[in-house]
Design an enzyme around this catalytic site. Structure first.
Site, PDB file in Angstrom:
ATOM      1  N   SER A  39       0.859  -1.181   0.000  1.00 45.39           N
ATOM      2  CA  SER A  39       0.000   0.000   0.000  1.00 45.39           C
ATOM      3  C   SER A  39       0.898   1.234   0.000  1.00 45.39           C
ATOM      4  CB  SER A  39      -0.871   0.007   1.263  1.00 45.39           C
ATOM      5  OG  SER A  39      -1.609   1.220   1.344  1.00 45.39           O
ATOM      6  N   TYR A  75      -2.136  -1.070  10.338  1.00 47.79           N
ATOM      7  CA  TYR A  75      -2.067  -1.331   8.889  1.00 47.79           C
ATOM      8  C   TYR A  75      -0.748  -0.816   8.311  1.00 47.79           C
ATOM      9  CZ  TYR A  75      -3.817  -1.243   4.008  1.00 47.79           C
ATOM     10  OH  TYR A  75      -4.003  -1.420   2.653  1.00 47.79           O
TER      11      TYR A  75
HETATM   12  N1  NAP Z   1      -8.687  -0.810  -2.092  1.00 50.11           N
HETATM   13  C1  NAP Z   1      -7.739   0.083  -1.905  1.00 50.11           C
HETATM   14  O1  NAP Z   1      -7.909   1.263  -2.167  1.00 50.11           O
HETATM   15  C2  NAP Z   1      -6.388  -0.344  -1.395  1.00 50.11           C
HETATM   16  C3  NAP Z   1      -5.398   0.631  -1.179  1.00 50.11           C
HETATM   17  C4  NAP Z   1      -4.148   0.234  -0.730  1.00 50.11           C
HETATM   18  C5  NAP Z   1      -3.890  -1.103  -0.514  1.00 50.11           C
HETATM   19  N2  NAP Z   1      -4.870  -2.021  -0.726  1.00 50.11           N
HETATM   20  C6  NAP Z   1      -4.572  -3.417  -0.481  1.00 50.11           C
HETATM   21  O2  NAP Z   1      -4.971  -4.162  -1.600  1.00 50.11           O
HETATM   22  C7  NAP Z   1      -5.455  -5.433  -1.208  1.00 50.11           C
HETATM   23  C8  NAP Z   1      -6.851  -5.657  -1.757  1.00 50.11           C
HETATM   24  O3  NAP Z   1      -7.711  -4.617  -1.367  1.00 50.11           O
HETATM   25  P1  NAP Z   1      -9.302  -4.728  -1.568  1.00 50.11           P
HETATM   26  O4  NAP Z   1      -9.895  -3.447  -1.133  1.00 50.11           O
HETATM   27  O5  NAP Z   1      -9.578  -5.263  -2.913  1.00 50.11           O
HETATM   28  O6  NAP Z   1      -9.537  -5.889  -0.473  1.00 50.11           O
HETATM   29  P2  NAP Z   1     -10.833  -6.580   0.152  1.00 50.11           P
HETATM   30  O7  NAP Z   1     -11.895  -6.702  -0.850  1.00 50.11           O
HETATM   31  O8  NAP Z   1     -11.153  -5.924   1.452  1.00 50.11           O
HETATM   32  O9  NAP Z   1     -10.199  -7.982   0.546  1.00 50.11           O
HETATM   33  C9  NAP Z   1      -9.866  -8.920  -0.427  1.00 50.11           C
HETATM   34  C10 NAP Z   1     -10.280 -10.290   0.001  1.00 50.11           C
HETATM   35  O10 NAP Z   1      -9.425 -10.783   1.026  1.00 50.11           O
HETATM   36  C11 NAP Z   1     -10.088 -11.915   1.558  1.00 50.11           C
HETATM   37  N3  NAP Z   1      -9.539 -12.219   2.888  1.00 50.11           N
HETATM   38  C12 NAP Z   1      -9.550 -11.449   3.994  1.00 50.11           C
HETATM   39  N4  NAP Z   1      -8.936 -12.096   4.993  1.00 50.11           N
HETATM   40  C13 NAP Z   1      -8.543 -13.293   4.509  1.00 50.11           C
HETATM   41  C14 NAP Z   1      -7.868 -14.402   5.056  1.00 50.11           C
HETATM   42  N5  NAP Z   1      -7.472 -14.419   6.334  1.00 50.11           N
HETATM   43  N6  NAP Z   1      -7.606 -15.481   4.261  1.00 50.11           N
HETATM   44  C15 NAP Z   1      -8.003 -15.489   2.963  1.00 50.11           C
HETATM   45  N7  NAP Z   1      -8.648 -14.456   2.385  1.00 50.11           N
HETATM   46  C16 NAP Z   1      -8.923 -13.381   3.158  1.00 50.11           C
HETATM   47  C17 NAP Z   1     -11.570 -11.532   1.596  1.00 50.11           C
HETATM   48  O11 NAP Z   1     -12.382 -12.601   1.119  1.00 50.11           O
HETATM   49  P3  NAP Z   1     -13.086 -13.646   2.115  1.00 50.11           P
HETATM   50  O12 NAP Z   1     -14.000 -12.846   2.979  1.00 50.11           O
HETATM   51  O13 NAP Z   1     -13.735 -14.604   1.188  1.00 50.11           O
HETATM   52  O14 NAP Z   1     -11.970 -14.291   2.884  1.00 50.11           O
HETATM   53  C18 NAP Z   1     -11.669 -10.383   0.580  1.00 50.11           C
HETATM   54  O15 NAP Z   1     -12.519 -10.678  -0.486  1.00 50.11           O
HETATM   55  C19 NAP Z   1      -5.346  -5.457   0.317  1.00 50.11           C
HETATM   56  O16 NAP Z   1      -4.123  -6.033   0.690  1.00 50.11           O
HETATM   57  C20 NAP Z   1      -5.353  -3.987   0.674  1.00 50.11           C
HETATM   58  O17 NAP Z   1      -4.714  -3.747   1.907  1.00 50.11           O
HETATM   59  C21 NAP Z   1      -6.113  -1.673  -1.150  1.00 50.11           C
END
Ligand code: NAP
Length: 263
Positions: free
Chosen positions: A154, A167
């Protein structure tokens, strides 16, 4: 030349045909977009998450679009489940070419309101899980002398933000872990890199996307003046997983519309 051959030729250095890729947290959001794009580049994509129905729906969507995808539900923070999942990968595919570790959880509170348990949980899912996954992945990659690891970090980590200590500590640690993997496993033919997203309009961020205050921050602070579309992370991940990035190792590729370049 058939359609499939033409597609392969067009993809050139980005061609991933015949490669097996595991994407964690791939049922929705950035993980799904990455999985979709890896499949479009020809990889057989294994989608991970904990909710098997959501994963199966996501894998079916990729298959409908002509990709090769299967689902493998497990909790990345449970070492026993990670070990069992990698046994399945060996049994079903024989190897793993690409690991994209995208799972991440947030816990945004002032420091005084973060319990020790919550701080540990954020580290377990965002950082310690990456250790278990990478260890299992390199065990398969080292004997073959090749492999690609891409972690999703991130812009939080190198940059601080109020009320987000757990985080930021975890993601900053993850970027360090990527560099450690790069130097330890580069000599074995494995590259380790990261993509660092900025503000992406994923399902998890839906409330923030609808918040006028956040919207005004996005318009003021991000040079591209908008949220990222989840599909806009995929190119960076495919690039780092492909032969196009064969000499890139230990790099964190920021994808944030220029946010961290401006002040
Ligand atoms: N979105 C943003 O703007 C942003 C910005 C900076 C960084 N990021 C990073 O990018 C990544 C994806 O972000 P996102 O917003 O797309 O994420 P998200 O939808 O919140 O999470 C992705 C998936 O992770 C799974 N998950 C959570 N805990 C888990 C576990 N213990 N084991 C296996 N699966 C697990 C969840 O599915 P289940 O419920 O099916 O397990 C969820 O669908 C993350 O690492 C986030 O920190 C995102």
């Amino acid at each position: 030349m058939g359609d499939a051959d033409q597609r392969r030729e067009k993809r050139g250095l980005f061609e991933l045909g015949g490669r097996v890729a595991l994407v964690t947290g791939a049922g929705q959001g950035l993980g799904f977009s990455i999985a979709e794009a890896l499949a479009a580049a020809g990889a057989h994509v294994i989608l991970n998450g904990r909710q098997s129905q959501r994963l199966e729906t996501a894998a079916a969507q990729i298959r409908r679009d002509g990709g090769i995808a299967s689902s493998l539900p497990f909790d990345v923070a449970e070492p026993g489940e990670v070990a069992a999942a990698f046994e399945r990968i060996v049994a079903d595919f024989g190897n793993l070419d690409i690991l994209v570790n995208n799972v991440g959880i947030r816990h945004r509170f002032p420091l005084a309101d973060i319990s020790t348990e919550d701080f540990h949980r954020v580290l377990e899912v965002n950082l310690v899980a990456a250790f278990h996954l990478a260890k299992a992945a390199v065990a398969l990659m080292v004997p073959r002398g090749r492999g690609r690891i891409v972690m999703v970090t991130s812009i939080a980590g190198p940059l601080g933000r109020v009320n987000d200590a757990a985080y930021i500590a975890a993601k900053g640690g993850l970027a360090g872990f990527v560099r450690a993997l790069a130097v330890e496993f580069g000599p074995k033919g494995i590259t380790a890199n990261a993509v660092a997203p900025g503000y992406f309009a994923t399902e998890t961020n839906a409330a923030m996307v609808d918040d006028p205050q956040v919207e005004s921050f996005v318009r003021r602070r991000i040079p591209l003046r908008r949220w990222g579309d989840p599909r806009e992370i995929a190119g960076a991940a495919v690039f780092l997983a492909s032969d196009a990035a064969s000499y890139i190792n230990g790099h964190v590729l920021t994808v944030d519309g220029g946010l961290s370049a401006s002040f």
